[in-house]
Design an enzyme around this catalytic site. Structure first.
Site, mmCIF file in Angstrom:
data_model
loop_
_atom_site.group_PDB
_atom_site.id
_atom_site.type_symbol
_atom_site.label_atom_id
_atom_site.label_comp_id
_atom_site.label_asym_id
_atom_site.label_seq_id
_atom_site.Cartn_x
_atom_site.Cartn_y
_atom_site.Cartn_z
ATOM 1 N N ASN A 1 52.395 -36.607 -29.074
ATOM 2 C CA ASN A 1 51.742 -35.638 -28.195
ATOM 3 C C ASN A 1 50.742 -36.426 -27.351
ATOM 4 O OD1 ASN A 1 50.320 -33.607 -26.967
ATOM 5 N ND2 ASN A 1 49.251 -32.924 -28.828
ATOM 6 N N TRP A 2 51.125 -36.651 -26.102
ATOM 7 C CA TRP A 2 50.265 -37.473 -25.238
ATOM 8 C C TRP A 2 48.996 -36.740 -24.824
ATOM 9 C CZ3 TRP A 2 53.998 -40.087 -21.119
ATOM 10 C CH2 TRP A 2 54.874 -40.958 -21.780
ATOM 11 N N LYS A 3 48.948 -35.440 -25.055
ATOM 12 C CA LYS A 3 47.824 -34.606 -24.577
ATOM 13 C C LYS A 3 47.642 -34.865 -23.076
ATOM 14 C CE LYS A 3 45.755 -34.977 -29.101
ATOM 15 N NZ LYS A 3 44.796 -34.324 -29.962
ATOM 16 N N HIS B 1 49.493 -25.405 -30.566
ATOM 17 C CA HIS B 1 48.622 -26.542 -30.922
ATOM 18 C C HIS B 1 47.184 -26.017 -31.060
ATOM 19 C CE1 HIS B 1 46.397 -30.301 -30.619
ATOM 20 N NE2 HIS B 1 47.520 -30.904 -30.981
ATOM 21 N N GLU C 1 44.488 -27.139 -30.079
ATOM 22 C CA GLU C 1 43.680 -27.205 -28.850
ATOM 23 C C GLU C 1 44.004 -26.025 -27.943
ATOM 24 O OE1 GLU C 1 44.617 -31.292 -27.845
ATOM 25 O OE2 GLU C 1 43.467 -31.941 -29.599
ATOM 26 N N GLU D 1 48.991 -29.039 -39.004
ATOM 27 C CA GLU D 1 47.977 -29.860 -38.351
ATOM 28 C C GLU D 1 46.592 -29.317 -38.688
ATOM 29 O OE1 GLU D 1 49.598 -32.364 -34.965
ATOM 30 O OE2 GLU D 1 48.724 -30.565 -34.104
ATOM 31 N N GLY E 1 42.372 -35.851 -34.025
ATOM 32 C CA GLY E 1 41.539 -36.657 -33.134
ATOM 33 C C GLY E 1 40.223 -37.084 -33.758
ATOM 34 N N SER F 1 45.461 -37.474 -37.101
ATOM 35 C CA SER F 1 45.009 -38.859 -37.315
ATOM 36 C C SER F 1 46.016 -39.707 -38.090
ATOM 37 C CB SER F 1 43.631 -38.870 -37.998
ATOM 38 O OG SER F 1 42.673 -38.267 -37.150
ATOM 39 N N GLY G 1 49.123 -37.742 -32.130
ATOM 40 C CA GLY G 1 48.335 -37.662 -30.897
ATOM 41 C C GLY G 1 47.947 -39.053 -30.422
ATOM 42 N N GLY G 2 46.701 -39.420 -30.693
ATOM 43 C CA GLY G 2 46.140 -40.675 -30.180
ATOM 44 C C GLY G 2 47.041 -41.882 -30.345
HETATM 45 C C1 PEP Z 1 47.782 -33.885 -32.155
HETATM 46 O O1 PEP Z 1 47.297 -33.862 -31.049
HETATM 47 O O2 PEP Z 1 48.690 -33.098 -32.438
HETATM 48 C C2 PEP Z 1 47.274 -34.841 -33.145
HETATM 49 C C3 PEP Z 1 47.754 -34.811 -34.362
HETATM 50 O O3 PEP Z 1 46.312 -35.738 -32.714
HETATM 51 P P1 PEP Z 1 45.786 -37.056 -33.476
HETATM 52 O O4 PEP Z 1 46.995 -37.766 -34.011
HETATM 53 O O5 PEP Z 1 45.090 -37.837 -32.408
HETATM 54 O O6 PEP Z 1 44.870 -36.595 -34.558
#
Ligand code: PEP
Length: 251
Positions: free
Chosen positions: A9-11, A95, A97, A167, A173, A212, A233-234
């Site tokens: 997930n590039w956000k 998600h 967010e 999640e 994040g 994470s 994500g990251g």
């Molecule tokens: C996400 O955005 O779905 C996510 C899991 O982010 P991260 O891996 O950065 O915690």
């Protein structure tokens, strides 16, 4: 054997130049693997670039959101049929967010889930509790409610073409991942919640862990019996990390 998947997930990150570099590295580093799929979920404007770069590769792509409507006067929205035109296979729905920052309700998430499926997309449905909810012992209530909202609206059979993602909001994040056992406990809960409606589908549905995930913790998380891969994500923005996480998901 259940299908395994690692989805990035590039956000709201990326640029044409940075994406080209990342996509080239992913294509070079990710090879077809038995029972394991890969995907990247990019911002809408980059889907044409992603589709051109990844066509013919083992890496699928998708969007991070989708309108609950198929077309019409909905300024700023992007529909499922539009995403299909760009070759998207997946759309993330619900998600945290989107739920938290953009106030998407369980009902809206359920409508988006169905809109994605109407368009031939596979929704990646996210569910997870906040830290306060976990500390109050409400994890199963919250995750169960988020899941039921979709199952009630779409019917359990809809899970034949869907991916679930646990999640925990407190792990997204933040650099603080759920322990493998915490993840396993909630994944097993989700599977049994689905199993109360349809045992066969519960056994088959892919449930990703997100929050994470890094090369250092991926293998242990993915080793748990009900964890079928990850939503990343990251770490999905760094080719080397994403490739290492994908390697950790191989059986
Ligand atoms: C996400 O955005 O779905 C996510 C899991 O982010 P991260 O891996 O950065 O915690």
């Amino acid at each position: 054997m259940r299908a395994r998947l690692v989805a990035g997930n590039w956000k709201m990150h990326g640029s044409l130049v940075a994406n080209a570099r990342l996509l080239d590295a992913l294509k070079a580093g990710l090879k077809q693997a038995e029972g394991l799929g890969y995907a990247v979920c990019a911002p809408f404007p980059y889907l044409a670039q992603v589709s051109e770069a990844l066509s013919g590769s083992p890496i699928a792509w998708g969007a991070q959101n989708v309108s609950e409507h198929d077309s019409g006067a909905y300024t700023g929205e992007v529909s499922g049929p539009m995403l299909r035109e760009f070759g998207c296979r997946f759309a993330i729905v619900g998600h945290s967010e989107r739920r938290g920052l953009f106030k998407e309700s369980d009902k809206t998430v359920a409508a988006k889930f169905s809109a994605a499926q109407r368009a031939g997309l596979t929704p990646i449905l996210c569910a997870g509790e906040t830290l306060e909810q976990r500390e109050r012992g409400e994890t199963e209530n919250v995750v169960g409610r988020q899941l039921d909202a979709v199952l009630d609206a779409a019917g359990v059979a809809a899970l034949a073409n869907a991916v679930l993602a646990y999640e925990p909001v407190w792990a997204i994040g933040t650099g603080r991942n759920a322990t493998p056992q915490q993840a396993q406990d909630v994944h097993a809960f989700i599977r049994s919640r689905v199993g109360a409606r349809d045992r066969r589908l519960a056994g088959n549905v892919t449930i990703l862990y997100g929050g994470s995930v890094k090369p250092e913790n991926a293998r242990e998380l993915f080793a748990k019996p009900d964890v079928d891969g990850g939503l990343i994500g990251g770490a999905s923005l760094m080719a080397e990390d994403f490739i290492a996480i994908c390697a950790a998901a191989r059986r």
